[in-house]
Design a protein around this motif. Structure first.
Motif, PDB file in Angstrom:
ATOM      1  N   HIS A  63      28.989  11.429  55.898  1.00 40.47           N
ATOM      2  CA  HIS A  63      29.375  11.995  54.411  1.00 40.47           C
ATOM      3  C   HIS A  63      30.225  10.502  53.893  1.00 40.47           C
ATOM      4  N   ASN A  64      30.727   9.445  54.956  1.00 40.78           N
ATOM      5  CA  ASN A  64      30.693   8.301  54.502  1.00 40.78           C
ATOM      6  C   ASN A  64      29.664   7.511  53.258  1.00 40.78           C
ATOM      7  N   ASP A  65      28.780   7.482  54.117  1.00 34.33           N
ATOM      8  CA  ASP A  65      27.710   6.985  52.664  1.00 34.33           C
ATOM      9  C   ASP A  65      27.385   8.001  51.558  1.00 34.33           C
ATOM     10  N   MET A  66      27.228   9.416  51.175  1.00 33.25           N
ATOM     11  CA  MET A  66      27.778   9.821  50.290  1.00 33.25           C
ATOM     12  C   MET A  66      28.503   9.750  49.584  1.00 33.25           C
ATOM     13  N   LEU A  67      29.673   8.928  49.869  1.00 25.21           N
ATOM     14  CA  LEU A  67      30.727   8.682  49.016  1.00 25.21           C
ATOM     15  C   LEU A  67      30.707   7.596  48.617  1.00 25.21           C
ATOM     16  N   THR A  68      30.119   6.726  49.578  1.00 26.75           N
ATOM     17  CA  THR A  68      30.137   5.440  48.710  1.00 26.75           C
ATOM     18  C   THR A  68      28.331   4.906  48.131  1.00 26.75           C
ATOM     19  N   SER A  69      27.906   6.285  47.953  1.00 23.97           N
ATOM     20  CA  SER A  69      26.250   5.842  47.218  1.00 23.97           C
ATOM     21  C   SER A  69      26.905   6.088  45.837  1.00 23.97           C
TER      22      SER A  69
ATOM     23  N   MET B 244      18.370  11.054  58.064  1.00 24.38           N
ATOM     24  CA  MET B 244      19.382  11.788  58.734  1.00 24.38           C
ATOM     25  C   MET B 244      18.304  12.194  59.586  1.00 24.38           C
ATOM     26  N   GLN B 245      17.467  12.548  59.231  1.00 29.78           N
ATOM     27  CA  GLN B 245      16.724  13.672  60.331  1.00 29.78           C
ATOM     28  C   GLN B 245      16.268  12.377  61.476  1.00 29.78           C
ATOM     29  N   ARG B 246      16.014  11.441  60.976  1.00 25.29           N
ATOM     30  CA  ARG B 246      15.752  10.471  62.629  1.00 25.29           C
ATOM     31  C   ARG B 246      17.160  10.623  63.620  1.00 25.29           C
ATOM     32  N   ASP B 247      18.302  10.148  62.503  1.00 22.86           N
ATOM     33  CA  ASP B 247      19.727   9.969  63.226  1.00 22.86           C
ATOM     34  C   ASP B 247      19.818  11.363  64.508  1.00 22.86           C
ATOM     35  N   TRP B 248      19.282  12.794  63.005  1.00 25.63           N
ATOM     36  CA  TRP B 248      19.758  13.971  64.214  1.00 25.63           C
ATOM     37  C   TRP B 248      18.726  14.054  65.574  1.00 25.63           C
ATOM     38  N   LYS B 249      17.465  13.708  65.636  1.00 25.22           N
ATOM     39  CA  LYS B 249      16.880  13.924  66.405  1.00 25.22           C
ATOM     40  C   LYS B 249      17.948  12.754  67.753  1.00 25.22           C
ATOM     41  N   ASN B 250      18.875  11.968  67.667  1.00 20.34           N
ATOM     42  CA  ASN B 250      19.310  11.752  68.472  1.00 20.34           C
ATOM     43  C   ASN B 250      20.830  12.075  68.899  1.00 20.34           C
ATOM     44  N   VAL B 251      21.273  13.416  68.148  1.00 21.33           N
ATOM     45  CA  VAL B 251      22.549  13.587  68.425  1.00 21.33           C
ATOM     46  C   VAL B 251      22.886  14.373  69.862  1.00 21.33           C
ATOM     47  N   LYS B 252      23.188  14.878  70.945  1.00 21.47           N
ATOM     48  CA  LYS B 252      23.155  15.536  72.443  1.00 21.47           C
ATOM     49  C   LYS B 252      24.704  15.882  72.218  1.00 21.47           C
ATOM     50  N   THR B 253      25.533  15.057  71.668  1.00 19.77           N
ATOM     51  CA  THR B 253      26.988  16.292  71.889  1.00 19.77           C
ATOM     52  C   THR B 253      27.290  16.367  71.114  1.00 19.77           C
ATOM     53  N   LEU B 254      28.418  17.106  70.845  1.00 19.59           N
ATOM     54  CA  LEU B 254      29.080  17.056  69.871  1.00 19.59           C
ATOM     55  C   LEU B 254      29.804  15.661  69.543  1.00 19.59           C
TER      56      LEU B 254
ATOM     57  N   LEU C   1      29.822  14.539  65.580  1.00 18.29           N
ATOM     58  CA  LEU C   1      30.792  14.244  64.548  1.00 18.29           C
ATOM     59  C   LEU C   1      30.331  13.191  64.325  1.00 18.29           C
ATOM     60  N   GLU C   2      30.204  12.094  64.724  1.00 22.53           N
ATOM     61  CA  GLU C   2      29.786  10.322  64.615  1.00 22.53           C
ATOM     62  C   GLU C   2      28.772  10.849  63.485  1.00 22.53           C
ATOM     63  N   PHE C   3      27.730  11.812  63.291  1.00 23.68           N
ATOM     64  CA  PHE C   3      26.869  11.686  62.948  1.00 23.68           C
ATOM     65  C   PHE C   3      27.488  12.518  60.751  1.00 23.68           C
TER      66      PHE C   3
END
Length: 81
Positions: free
Chosen positions: A44-50, A23-33, A37-39
């Motif tokens: 969230h979908n990963d959480m629902l299917t885990s 999650m932290q690796r993915d968040w480091k790539n987030v630059k825009t709103l 939201l994609e993050f």
């Protein structure tokens, strides 16, 4: 000058659960709103299917506060449409 809202969002990624590293690796790539939201949706979908309760708890501890920061509304709030 354009204000970047994403720079104002601080997420705390503890070192306890393995999912936090991804999650932290993915968040480091987030630059825009839009990317924030994609993050949120991805994890969230990963959480629902885990089926792993530790993974679910770890993801929930990040995406629920992120949802509140992005929307100004608690994820657990009851929204009537």
């Amino acid at each position: 000058m354009r204000f970047n809202i994403i720079k104002q969002i601080n997420l705390n990624f503890p070192k306890t659960a393995f999912a936090y590293r991804y999650m932290q690796r993915d968040w480091k790539n987030v630059k825009t709103l839009e990317e924030a939201l994609e993050f949120y949706h991805k994890w969230h979908n990963d959480m629902l299917t885990s089926v792993n309760p530790v993974r679910i708890k770890a993801i929930k501890s990040i995406v629920y506060p992120l949802y509140a920061m992005l929307t100004g509304t608690s994820f657990e709030s009851k929204i009537a449409v």
